[in-house]
Scaffold this motif. Structure first.
Motif, PDB file in Angstrom:
ATOM      1  N   ARG A   1       0.815  -1.047  -0.050  1.00 47.64           N
ATOM      2  CA  ARG A   1       0.159   0.055  -0.025  1.00 47.64           C
ATOM      3  C   ARG A   1       0.814   1.036  -0.218  1.00 47.64           C
ATOM      4  O   ARG A   1       0.524   2.314  -0.034  1.00 47.64           O
ATOM      5  N   ARG A   2       2.214   1.285  -0.121  1.00 44.11           N
ATOM      6  CA  ARG A   2       2.871   2.271  -0.035  1.00 44.11           C
ATOM      7  C   ARG A   2       3.054   3.037  -1.554  1.00 44.11           C
ATOM      8  O   ARG A   2       2.671   2.615  -2.574  1.00 44.11           O
TER       9      ARG A   2
ATOM     10  N   ARG B   1       5.379   5.813  -3.632  1.00 48.02           N
ATOM     11  CA  ARG B   1       6.765   6.722  -3.514  1.00 48.02           C
ATOM     12  C   ARG B   1       6.623   7.842  -4.294  1.00 48.02           C
ATOM     13  O   ARG B   1       5.919   7.930  -5.363  1.00 48.02           O
TER      14      ARG B   1
ATOM     15  N   ASP C   1       7.053   8.352   3.645  1.00 46.09           N
ATOM     16  CA  ASP C   1       5.959   7.218   4.148  1.00 46.09           C
ATOM     17  C   ASP C   1       4.424   7.443   3.832  1.00 46.09           C
ATOM     18  O   ASP C   1       3.667   7.350   4.757  1.00 46.09           O
TER      19      ASP C   1
ATOM     20  N   THR D   1       0.872   6.521   1.768  1.00 47.02           N
ATOM     21  CA  THR D   1       0.302   5.367   1.510  1.00 47.02           C
ATOM     22  C   THR D   1      -0.882   5.648   0.875  1.00 47.02           C
ATOM     23  O   THR D   1      -1.197   6.902   0.646  1.00 47.02           O
TER      24      THR D   1
END
Length: 850
Positions: free
Chosen positions: A501-502, A504, A521, A523
Motif C-alpha cells: 500500500r506504499r 513513492r 511514508d 500510503t
C-alpha cells in the motif's frame, strides 16, 4: 475652431444608393470643371449672365450630367436661361427648390426608375450669398452614378454652388461699383464674403503680398485681431516644409489655371504647430479693361484631426503587420516598443509581461534597461497587472502624462501591461483611449499567439525527449524536468505505487528538504491531493490556498507554506484506465486555468501516460519505437455518440527496422471526432521519433482549437522543413452529418454511403508535410447514418509491381464484401484481405450509427 458645421451635419440624413465616388479620374474631372467654371465666371458683370455661363459650363459634363439653376428675386425663384445647354428634364413632381430656399438645407434625391431607366442621384442645395442672410438661389445638379454618395461628392457640389454665389456677389458688386466708382469695392466685397467663414481665408496680390486675412484665419495661425498683415507674404502662413511648394506650385497654378486644390499645411506663428489643411487657391479679378486687378485668394479648411486619424490608422496597420510576423515574446516586445509609440504619439512606451503564475514581471522598452519587477511591487506597472485595471500616470501638477493599461487574455485575465507616456499632459478623451485599447488588443493577441506557439513547441520538445527514454527512471526524470517547464510551474513531484500500500514520491533536488520530508511514508489512503489523484483518478485543481482549506479541512498545507498558491494534481493512467501515477506541481501566484491550459494538461498527461506505459512494458528499442507508432489506445478514450470506430496498426518489419506510420483520435466538442493518420518517411529510430513528435504536435494543435485549414501550416511554422511525410485529418460531426477533410500528400479516404458503391473522397492537391506554406483547402462531404468512412496509410494498398490505383480498387472491393459487418470486423477483414505489404499499415474505420 471653425464655425462651419461638418459636411455630414449640413446635409439631412438621406441615403442615396448611387453616386460619383471620388477616384483619381473623378477627382481630376472635378478639379478641371471647377477651374473652367472659375474662368467662365471671372468677368461676368450681370447676375443673369453669371447664371447662363454657369449652366452652360456645368451641364452635360462627366461630373454633372445635368444642372438647373434658379435665382432668387423679389418675386421668388426663377429658372436661369441655359444658353443652349441641355439641362435635363425635371420629374413630374418637380424638385424641392422652394423648400431648400426657405430652410437653406440641401437635399439628396435618390434615383428614380419609374420608366424602366434609372436616373442619377440629384443634389438640390442653396447657392450661398456671402453678403446676405438668405441664399442667392438654388442649384439642382445630377451626380454621375458609380458608387455611394460620400463626403467628397457633397463637398464638390458645395464648391460649385459657392463659386456661383461668389460670382453672383461679384456681379452685384460691379454694379454697385459702377454706381459709386470711388468706393473700394474689392475690399468690401471680400470682407463680406469671408468675415463669417470658419475657414482660413487670405487674399494676396499676384506677387504673394498679403492684403487680408479673415478673423477665423487669424485665430488659426495665431495672428492677432489688430495685427497688421503688411509685410507678410502669403507663403509666411505655410508650414516650413510646404513653403517651397506654395512658391512653385500652388500660387503659380492658380494664376495660370484660375484654380488649384491640394492638401497642404499651415503653421501657427507663436507655437510653430503644423496644421493640416485642405487648401484651395484661385484668382479673383476686379475692374474692367485696363484697370483690371487680379488677386490671389486662398481658402484652407483645417483637416488636422482627419490627417492625424489617417496617420494613426496607417501606423496601427503597420503595427498589426509587424506583430503578425513577429515570432516569440522577445520579437513581439521589440515590435511593440519600437512601432507602437508612433501610433499613440508617445515619447516612451514600456511592456511588462507576467508569465502565468509567475511572481516577477519582465519589463522592457523606453529609455531604461530591461528589468525584472515583482508583481507585488507598488509601481504602476505592477499594480496594473496585479489589479487588472487602467492606472493614470500624473506629473507634479497632478495632470495626466501617461497611462498603464493591462494586456489581457480573451477571458479578461491580465497577462501583462503597457506603460505609455506623453511629452505633455493630456486630456482623457474617448478617441485616444479607443486607440490605446486597439494597440493593447493587438499586443495581447500577438502575445497569446506566441504563448500558444511556445506551448506547442514545448510539447514537441517534451515528446521528443520522452521518445528516447529507455527506462522508468529516465522517463520520470524527463517528466519532472520538462512537463512543468512547458507550464511555467514549480516544485514538481510524481507519486507512484510501490510495494503493498506504499506510495513513492519522486522529486528533484531543488525541492526543499522540509517539504520533501512531509511527504515521506505515504500510503494509498493518504488524504492529500496528489495521493487522492493517484487513488481515484480525479484531477485536483486548487486555485489558491483558501480553496485548499475549503476542500481539505483540517489538513496541513506544506505546499502552501513553501509559497505555492495554485496547485494541480494530475492523474496518469495505464492500460485499462487504471491510475498508475499522479503528477503534482504549482505556481507562486494565482493562475486561473483556462480551457487552453486544461488542453495542455490533457496533452501532458497523454504523453506521460504513453511513455510510462511504454517503458514499463518495453525492454528493447524495437518495442520502444513500435509503441510510439502503434499505440492501441488513441488520445480519445471514449467514442462519441452516434459513431462506431475501429482502429488498427500493423508493423511490417521486426528488429531495428522500425516504422513511422501512426493514427490518433481526438475528441472535440459537440460529439465531434478528429481522426488523424500520418506516415513519416523512413524505417529507423529517427523516423519513429519524428512520428512521435508530429503526432504530439498535431494532437496539441487540434486540442487547442486551431482551425483545420491552418493545422498543417502551423506544423511547418513550428518544425520547419527538416522532415518529410504525409498526413490526413478528418473531423467527423455526426450531429451535422458531415465530415471535413484536410490532406497533406496522404492517400484519399474512402466513403461508402449506405446503399451506394464506395468512392474515393477527392480533395484539392496538397503538398506533403514539411512543404505546406499556406492554409489548406478543407473539403466537406456528407456523412449520413449508415455511411462508412475508411482512412488508411499507403501500406494498406501499395504493393511492389502493382499500380497504385489497382490497390485502391482492391480496397473498394474488400469494403463492399463486408459493408454490413461491425466496424471491428471490417477492420480485421481489410487487414486480412489486403495482406502482403512491405510497409506499416494504419487503419481507421468509422460508421455513422444515426
Amino acid at each position: 475652431m471653425s464655425s462651419t458645421p461638418p459636411d455630414d451635419a449640413r446635409w439631412p440624413d438621406v441615403v442615396a444608393t448611387t453616386g460619383a465616388g471620388t477616384g483619381a479620374v473623378a477627382g481630376d474631372h472635378r478639379l478641371r470643371l471647377l477651374a473652367t467654371l472659375a474662368t467662365a465666371l471671372a468677368d461676368a458683370s450681370d447676375p443673369d449672365e453669371v447664371a447662363r455661363r454657369a449652366v452652360k459650363a456645368l451641364a452635360g459634363t462627366p461630373a454633372l450630367p445635368f444642372v438647373h439653376l434658379h435665382l432668387a428675386g423679389p418675386g421668388g425663384l426663377r429658372p436661369a436661361a441655359a444658353d443652349g445647354a441641355d439641362v435635363g428634364p425635371a420629374p413630374a413632381d418637380g424638385w424641392p427648390v422652394s423648400a431648400v430656399l426657405a430652410d437653406g438645407v440641401p437635399r439628396l434625391l435618390p434615383p428614380r426608375a419609374d420608366d424602366g431607366s434609372t436616373t442619377p442621384v440629384v443634389a438640390v442645395l442653396p447657392v450661398p450669398d456671402p453678403g446676405g442672410d438668405r441664399p442667392a438661389g438654388v442649384l439642382v445638379a445630377a451626380l454621375d452614378p458609380g458608387g455611394p454618395v460620400d463626403a467628397d461628392d457633397r463637398t464638390f457640389v458645395e464648391l460649385v454652388a459657392a463659386q456661383i454665389g461668389t460670382a453672383l456677389a461679384l456681379a452685384r458688386a460691379r454694379r454697385r461699383r459702377d454706381a459709386d466708382p470711388a468706393a473700394p469695392a474689392e475690399l468690401r466685397l471680400f470682407q463680406a464674403l469671408v468675415e463669417r467663414s470658419g475657414d482660413f481665408i487670405a487674399v494676396a496680390t499676384p506677387d504673394g503680398r498679403t492684403v487680408y486675412v479673415n478673423p477665423a484665419g487669424r485665430a488659426l495661425v495665431g495672428l492677432g485681431d489688430a495685427e497688421p498683415v503688411d509685410g507678410l507674404g502669403l507663403v509666411d502662413f505655410a508650414a516650413p516644409d510646404a513653403r517651397e511648394r506654395w512658391h512653385t506650385e500652388l500660387i503659380p497654378s492658380a494664376l495660370r489655371a484660375g484654380h488649384h486644390r491640394a492638401e497642404s499645411r499651415l503653421v501657427h506663428r507663436d507655437t510653430g504647430t503644423a496644421i493640416d489643411v485642405d487648401h484651395q487657391t484661385f484668382t479673383v479679378a476686379t475692374g474692367d479693361g485696363r484697370d483690371t486687378t487680379a488677386f490671389v485668394a486662398t481658402v484652407a479648411r483645417d483637416v488636422s484631426e482627419r490627417q492625424r486619424a489617417l496617420r494613426r490608422a496607417e501606423a496601427l496597420a503597420r503595427l498589426a503587420a509587424a506583430l503578425s510576423s513577429a515570432r516569440g515574446h522577445e520579437a513581439i516586445v521589440e515590435v511593440v516598443t519600437t512601432v507602437a509609440p508612433a501610433v499613440v504619439d508617445a515619447v516612451a512606451l514600456r511592456v511588462a509581461l507576467a508569465p502565468p503564475g509567475r511572481t516577477v514581471l519582465d519589463v522592457a522598452g523606453g529609455d531604461t534597461p530591461a528589468e525584472r519587477l515583482p508583481v507585488d511591487a507598488d509601481a504602476p506597472l505592477a499594480r496594473a497587472v496585479r489589479d487588472n485595471v487602467v492606472l493614470p500616470l500624473t506629473g507634479v501638477d497632478g495632470r495626466t502624462t501617461g497611462l498603464c493599461l493591462p494586456l489581457r487574455y480573451g477571458d479578461g485575465v491580465a497577462l501583462g501591461a503597457l506603460e505609455v507616456r506623453w511629452a505633455e499632459p493630456v486630456v482623457e478623451d474617448e478617441a485616444p483611449r479607443n486607440l490605446l485599447d486597439a494597440v493593447a488588443g493587438l499586443c495581447s493577441q500577438a502575445l497569446q499567439r506566441a504563448e500558444l506557439t511556445g506551448s506547442a513547441q514545448a510539447m514537441a520538445g517534451f515528446a521528443a525527449r520522452l521518445s528516447v527514454t529507455r527506462s522508468t527512471t529516465e522517463a520520470i526524470e524527463v517528466i519532472l524536468d520538462a512537463a512543468t517547464t512547458a507550464l511555467g510551474a514549480e516544485l514538481p513531484g510524481l507519486a507512484m505505487r510501490a510495494e503493498g500500500r506504499r506510495v513513492r514520491l519522486w522529486y528533484h533536488d531543488d525541492v526543499p528538504g522540509t517539504l520533501s520530508a512531509s511527504f515521506r511514508d505515504l500510503t494509498v489512503d493518504d488524504p492529500r491531493p496528489i495521493v487522492r489523484a493517484l487513488r481515484s483518478g480525479e484531477r485536483v485543481v486548487l486555485r489558491d490556498r483558501a480553496d485548499f482549506a475549503a476542500r481539505f479541512p483540517g489538513l496541513p498545507d506544506p505546499v502552501g507554506a513553501h509559497g505555492l498558491v495554485t496547485t494541480v494534481a494530475l492523474p496518469l493512467f495505464g492500460a485499462g484506465r487504471r491510475p498508475i501515477a499522479a503528477l503534482g506541481f504549482g505556481w507562486r501566484r494565482e493562475r486561473p486555468l483556462r480551457d487552453s491550459d486544461l488542453a495542455l494538461l490533457d496533452t501532458i498527461a497523454d504523453l506521460c501516460e504513453q511513455t510510462l506505459e511504454r517503458v514499463r512494458l518495453a525492454a528493447a528499442e524495437h518495442n520502444l519505437v513500435t509503441r510510439l507508432a502503434g499505440r492501441l489506445r488513441s488520445s480519445s478514450l471514449t467514442t462519441p455518440r452516434g459513431l462506431e470506430v475501429a482502429t488498427r496498426y500493423r508493423p511490417a518489419m521486426s528488429g531495428l527496422h522500425l516504422g513511422g506510420d501512426w493514427y490518433d483520435l481526438v475528441r472535440q466538442e459537440g460529439d465531434r471526432l478528429a481522426v488523424v493518420l500520418g506516415d513519416v518517411v523512413g524505417h529507423q529510430v529517427e523516423a519513429a521519433a519524428d512520428m512521435a513528435q508530429l503526432r504530439t504536435m498535431l494532437n496539441t494543435l487540434i486540442r487547442l482549437g486551431v482551425p483545420l485549414e491552418e493545422v498543417f501550416l502551423r506544423l511547418t511554422e513550428l518544425l520547419g522543413v527538416g522532415f518529410l511525410g504525409t498526413c490526413l485529418v478528418v473531423v467527423v460531426d455526426p450531429r451535422a452529418r458531415t465530415a471535413h477533410v484536410a490532406r497533406a500528400g496522404h492517400p484519399h479516404p474512402v466513403l461508402l454511403p449506405a446503399g451506394a458503391p464506395p468512392r474515393t473522397v477527392q480533395t484539392a492537391n496538397a503538398m506533403p508535410l514539411g512543404m505546406v506554406d499556406r492554409p489548406m483547402t478543407v473539403t466537406t462531404i456528407p456523412f449520413a447514418p449508415g455511411d462508412l468512412l475508411v482512412a488508411y496509410t499507403d501500406g494498406l494498398v501499395e504493393r511492389r509491381g502493382r499500380p497504385y490505383d489497382e490497390g485502391v480498387a482492391a480496397l473498394h472491393r474488400a469494403l463492399v464484401a463486408v459493408r454490413d459487418e461491425p466496424a471491428e470486423v471490417i477492420a480485421d477483414e481489410l487487414l486480412r484481405d489486403l495482406a502482403g505489404s512491405d510497409d506499416d499499415q494504419a487503419l481507421v474505420v468509422l460508421r455513422h450509427l444515426g
